[in-house]
Write an enzyme that holds these catalytic residues in place. Structure first.
Site, PDB file in Angstrom:
ATOM      1  N   CYS A 117      -0.081 -15.927   3.526  1.00  0.00           N
ATOM      2  CA  CYS A 117       0.708 -15.083   2.852  1.00  0.00           C
ATOM      3  C   CYS A 117       1.156 -16.427   1.079  1.00  0.00           C
ATOM      4  CB  CYS A 117       2.582 -15.850   3.082  1.00  0.00           C
ATOM      5  SG  CYS A 117       4.281 -15.402   2.571  1.00  0.00           S
ATOM      6  N   LYS A 167       0.065 -12.104  -4.479  1.00  0.00           N
ATOM      7  CA  LYS A 167       0.310 -10.547  -4.996  1.00  0.00           C
ATOM      8  C   LYS A 167       1.476 -10.355  -5.823  1.00  0.00           C
ATOM      9  CE  LYS A 167       2.699  -9.017  -2.480  1.00  0.00           C
ATOM     10  NZ  LYS A 167       2.567  -8.043  -0.959  1.00  0.00           N
ATOM     11  N   CYS A 224       1.216 -12.552   0.407  1.00  0.00           N
ATOM     12  CA  CYS A 224       2.054 -12.052  -0.091  1.00  0.00           C
ATOM     13  C   CYS A 224       3.131 -12.749  -1.333  1.00  0.00           C
ATOM     14  CB  CYS A 224       3.323 -12.011   1.079  1.00  0.00           C
ATOM     15  SG  CYS A 224       3.468 -12.649   2.650  1.00  0.00           S
ATOM     16  N   TYR A 226      -0.269  -0.792   3.166  1.00  0.00           N
ATOM     17  CA  TYR A 226       0.684  -2.248   2.620  1.00  0.00           C
ATOM     18  C   TYR A 226      -0.556  -2.560   1.610  1.00  0.00           C
ATOM     19  CZ  TYR A 226       3.563  -2.621   5.590  1.00  0.00           C
ATOM     20  OH  TYR A 226       5.087  -2.713   6.507  1.00  0.00           O
ATOM     21  N   GLU A 284      24.108   2.965  -5.127  1.00  0.00           N
ATOM     22  CA  GLU A 284      25.089   3.195  -4.717  1.00  0.00           C
ATOM     23  C   GLU A 284      24.579   4.238  -4.476  1.00  0.00           C
ATOM     24  OE1 GLU A 284      27.635   5.286  -8.010  1.00  0.00           O
ATOM     25  OE2 GLU A 284      25.670   4.279  -9.380  1.00  0.00           O
ATOM     26  N   HIS A 337      28.805   0.198  -8.987  1.00  0.00           N
ATOM     27  CA  HIS A 337      28.227   1.510 -10.121  1.00  0.00           C
ATOM     28  C   HIS A 337      28.153   0.842 -10.798  1.00  0.00           C
ATOM     29  CE1 HIS A 337      28.308   5.183 -12.135  1.00  0.00           C
ATOM     30  NE2 HIS A 337      28.530   4.699 -13.082  1.00  0.00           N
ATOM     31  N   GLU A 354      -0.132  -0.985  -2.776  1.00  0.00           N
ATOM     32  CA  GLU A 354       0.013  -2.752  -3.647  1.00  0.00           C
ATOM     33  C   GLU A 354      -1.224  -3.121  -5.601  1.00  0.00           C
ATOM     34  OE1 GLU A 354       2.972  -4.866  -1.087  1.00  0.00           O
ATOM     35  OE2 GLU A 354       1.292  -5.546  -0.697  1.00  0.00           O
TER      36      GLU A 354
HETATM   37  P1  NDP Z   1      -3.267  -1.121   6.767  1.00  0.00           P
HETATM   38  O1  NDP Z   1      -3.253  -1.319   8.569  1.00  0.00           O
HETATM   39  O2  NDP Z   1      -1.431  -0.987   6.558  1.00  0.00           O
HETATM   40  O3  NDP Z   1      -3.992  -0.102   6.071  1.00  0.00           O
HETATM   41  C1  NDP Z   1      -5.167  -0.019   6.207  1.00  0.00           C
HETATM   42  C2  NDP Z   1      -5.980   1.167   5.178  1.00  0.00           C
HETATM   43  O4  NDP Z   1      -7.131   1.245   5.720  1.00  0.00           O
HETATM   44  C3  NDP Z   1      -5.010   2.535   6.092  1.00  0.00           C
HETATM   45  O5  NDP Z   1      -4.476   3.651   4.852  1.00  0.00           O
HETATM   46  C4  NDP Z   1      -6.935   2.914   6.788  1.00  0.00           C
HETATM   47  O6  NDP Z   1      -6.649   4.581   6.907  1.00  0.00           O
HETATM   48  C5  NDP Z   1      -7.616   2.591   5.316  1.00  0.00           C
HETATM   49  N1  NDP Z   1      -8.841   2.631   6.400  1.00  0.00           N
HETATM   50  C6  NDP Z   1      -9.142   1.221   8.021  1.00  0.00           C
HETATM   51  N2  NDP Z   1     -10.364   1.473   8.246  1.00  0.00           N
HETATM   52  C7  NDP Z   1     -11.077   2.313   6.867  1.00  0.00           C
HETATM   53  C8  NDP Z   1     -12.082   2.645   6.818  1.00  0.00           C
HETATM   54  N3  NDP Z   1     -13.195   2.277   7.381  1.00  0.00           N
HETATM   55  N4  NDP Z   1     -12.622   3.223   5.662  1.00  0.00           N
HETATM   56  C9  NDP Z   1     -11.658   3.413   5.208  1.00  0.00           C
HETATM   57  N5  NDP Z   1     -10.497   3.379   4.968  1.00  0.00           N
HETATM   58  C10 NDP Z   1      -9.956   2.449   6.065  1.00  0.00           C
HETATM   59  O7  NDP Z   1      -4.065  -2.612   6.422  1.00  0.00           O
HETATM   60  P2  NDP Z   1      -3.840  -3.511   5.431  1.00  0.00           P
HETATM   61  O8  NDP Z   1      -5.329  -4.113   4.853  1.00  0.00           O
HETATM   62  O9  NDP Z   1      -3.240  -2.696   3.612  1.00  0.00           O
HETATM   63  O10 NDP Z   1      -2.807  -4.711   4.923  1.00  0.00           O
HETATM   64  C11 NDP Z   1      -3.266  -5.439   6.477  1.00  0.00           C
HETATM   65  C12 NDP Z   1      -1.612  -5.757   7.120  1.00  0.00           C
HETATM   66  O11 NDP Z   1      -0.901  -6.561   6.389  1.00  0.00           O
HETATM   67  C13 NDP Z   1      -0.839  -4.989   7.331  1.00  0.00           C
HETATM   68  O12 NDP Z   1      -0.795  -4.678   9.082  1.00  0.00           O
HETATM   69  C14 NDP Z   1       0.590  -5.214   6.837  1.00  0.00           C
HETATM   70  O13 NDP Z   1       1.870  -5.566   7.835  1.00  0.00           O
HETATM   71  C15 NDP Z   1       0.600  -6.377   6.259  1.00  0.00           C
HETATM   72  N6  NDP Z   1       1.009  -6.530   5.056  1.00  0.00           N
HETATM   73  C16 NDP Z   1       1.803  -5.977   4.573  1.00  0.00           C
HETATM   74  C17 NDP Z   1       2.771  -6.216   3.461  1.00  0.00           C
HETATM   75  C18 NDP Z   1       4.139  -6.457   3.045  1.00  0.00           C
HETATM   76  O14 NDP Z   1       4.862  -7.049   3.571  1.00  0.00           O
HETATM   77  N7  NDP Z   1       4.165  -6.167   2.038  1.00  0.00           N
HETATM   78  C19 NDP Z   1       1.754  -6.401   1.629  1.00  0.00           C
HETATM   79  C20 NDP Z   1       0.421  -6.467   2.490  1.00  0.00           C
HETATM   80  C21 NDP Z   1      -0.473  -6.651   3.564  1.00  0.00           C
HETATM   81  P3  NDP Z   1      -5.914   4.703   7.978  1.00  0.00           P
HETATM   82  O15 NDP Z   1      -4.302   5.211   7.621  1.00  0.00           O
HETATM   83  O16 NDP Z   1      -6.299   6.256   8.120  1.00  0.00           O
HETATM   84  O17 NDP Z   1      -6.021   4.083   9.386  1.00  0.00           O
END
Ligand code: NDP
Length: 467
Positions: free
Chosen positions: A43, A51, A48, A185, A449, A444, A189
């Protein structure tokens, strides 16, 4: 009491581990925390916090664009990536230092090195690349694993030419073009960050629409807004291979035979629990089918002396959740106050541009769970944009259980959505009804709102209803 070196040995000085360690130490327990890299965890060091600094930096571009509409004359602006990284690293070092100080103030001992469990009460700390650290063998009454997760890199020819978020925080230069892979996410982002910083950005997602798991209206609306801001969103395709071309260029070939020339590929294809090298198998700590440490609702593993919190347990992978799991563990084990963190109705925000805030159920989840639901939805141009002729739109949506009028889902896209959703989450968690929600007078003029002034149910246009 036994004569162990410590009452608690925490592996990993990230959000969950540090909260548990500090609370336990403040109870008078003897606590050690081993960290192989830097205190603060993903984080603070490569997640986080940096980022969000990058989001702030990248948002300046749109502020400069809108400045003109508000009567400003802005001279030529330029962005210095290296200068930004320097400032970012200084601030991250300061924050990481605060974690160290806070651990020390609480009386916990921070050990530098890579920890491995070698027995039910024994941890061996090995030196990391940087030198000796606090190498040694330590015993503890209780062991808490809080090692978090790490990025997953997909496997296909040339995948090693791409970077993950870990490296994206330290790119030596900002690429001219980038292909961000994933639809979660991190992908949305970083697509916003790169785009805002002037990088020609393509977002490549294998599924039908980005942000799987979020409300469908949110997914469609956000993809549209990303496109409006200049991000090219490519859906339904995956990589076949990546090759080097020309001077530092990369050629991505997709499974639909489309090709993309780019300067960098960033994989945001998920994170996996960081369990490797921990020695879990030595003591028989059970993993679940997703490779995460299996724990009960009080974060106990199947081994009596070992607990685990945070992303390594793959429950809800968010910093505040890890903190609450760590706190619940410490309350239970060191304050004689059995505590279970309630994982229900946890709000989250996506710091895309525009950002998303969501709490509770999506419309589809609520329909599956309850049958009949009422939807209130509004899509509108924010006041700031109408002034300068901007085309962006906000979305606010409420999902209401018909049975008892309860608000079971709130979804917002627009400026300050993360701030708005934090407050909405309190009401949703308390079980607010739509009529109570509506009895709240608006503030407002705000985006929020709109949430308390939606009186008409949203009726989707159906096949008979017209186009
Ligand atoms: P996520 O699990 O959110 O997303 C992973 C993405 O990668 C999905 O869209 C998935 O597709 C895709 N994917 C997985 N494997 C492959 C592959 N082999 N080829 C192509 N695409 C693939 O992971 P993130 O890496 O974005 O984030 C990790 C974690 O970090 C999350 O669980 C989140 O909770 C946390 N996080 C939270 C944030 C926040 O609160 N703002 C910010 C950043 C991270 P599909 O949907 O089809 O599975």
């Amino acid at each position: 009491m036994t004569d162990h070196n410590f009452d608690l040995f925490v592996i990993g000085a990230g959000s969950g581990g540090v909260r548990a360690a500090r609370l336990a130490a403040l109870s008078g327990a003897k606590v050690a925390v081993a960290e192989a890299y830097r205190a603060g965890g993903a984080c603070v060091v490569r997640g986080c916090i940096p980022k969000k600094f990058m989001v702030y930096a990248s948002e300046v571009t749109s502020q400069l664009k809108t400045a003109k509409g508000y009567g400003w004359t802005v001279g030529e602006a330029s962005f210095d990536w290296k200068a930004f990284l320097r400032e970012k690293d200084v601030e991250i070092a300061r924050l990481s230092g605060l974690y160290v100080t806070n651990l020390q103030k609480a009386g916990a001992k921070l050990l530098h090195g890579r920890a491995q469990i070698t027995g039910a009460h024994t941890v061996e700390v090995a030196p990391t690349d940087g030198g000796g650290g606090d190498a040694g063998t330590y015993t503890a009454r209780k062991i808490l694993v809080a090692t978090g997760g790490r990025p997953v890199r997909p496997r296909f020819p040339g995948a090693e030419l791409g970077v993950t978020s870990d490296e994206a925080f330290h790119l030596p230069t900002l690429p001219r073009r980038v292909l961000v892979v994933g639809g979660g996410y991190i992908a949305v982002e970083f697509a916003g960050i790169f785009n805002g910083l002037g990088v020609e950005t393509t977002l490549l997602y294998r599924g039908a629409n980005i942000l799987r798991g979020f409300d469908d209206d949110v997914r469609v609306h956000l993809a549209d807004e990303l496109e409006k801001r200049g991000i090219k969103v490519v859906l339904g395709a995956s990589h076949r291979r990546i090759e080097k071309i020309g001077e530092g260029g990369l050629l991505s070939t997709l499974d639909n035979d489309l090709t993309f020339e780019t300067d960098a590929v960033m994989f945001a294809t998920g994170r996996e629990p960081y369990v490797q090298g921990l020695g879990l198998e030595t003591v028989g700590v059970r993993l679940n089918d997703k490779g995460a440490i299996a724990v009960d609702e009080q974060s106990r593993t199947n081994v009596d002396s070992i607990w685990a919190v945070g992303d390594v347990t793959d429950r809800i992978n968010l910093t505040p959740v890890a903190i609450r799991q760590g706190a619940a563990f410490a309350q239970t084990e060191f304050y004689n106050n059995p505590t279970i963190f309630d994982h229900d109705t946890v709000a989250s925000a996506v710091f895309s541009q525009p950002p998303v805030g969501a709490v509770g159920m999506t419309e589809v989840e609520a329909r599956h769970a309850f049958g009949e639901v009422d939807i209130y939805r509004s899509v509108f141009r924010p006041m700031k944009a109408t002034f300068y002729g901007g085309q962006e739109r906000c979305l606010v949506k409420l999902v209401i259980r018909q049975d008892d009028d309860r608000v079971v889902g709130v979804h917002v896209i627009g400026p300050d959505a993360p701030e708005i959703i934090q407050m909405a989450a309190i009401a949703v968690k308390m079980g607010v009804t739509k009529s109570q929600w509506d009895s709240t007078c608006a503030v407002h003029p705000t985006l929020a709102e709109e949430l308390v002034t939606m009186r008409d149910k949203f009726v989707p246009l159906n096949v008979e209803g017209g186009s």
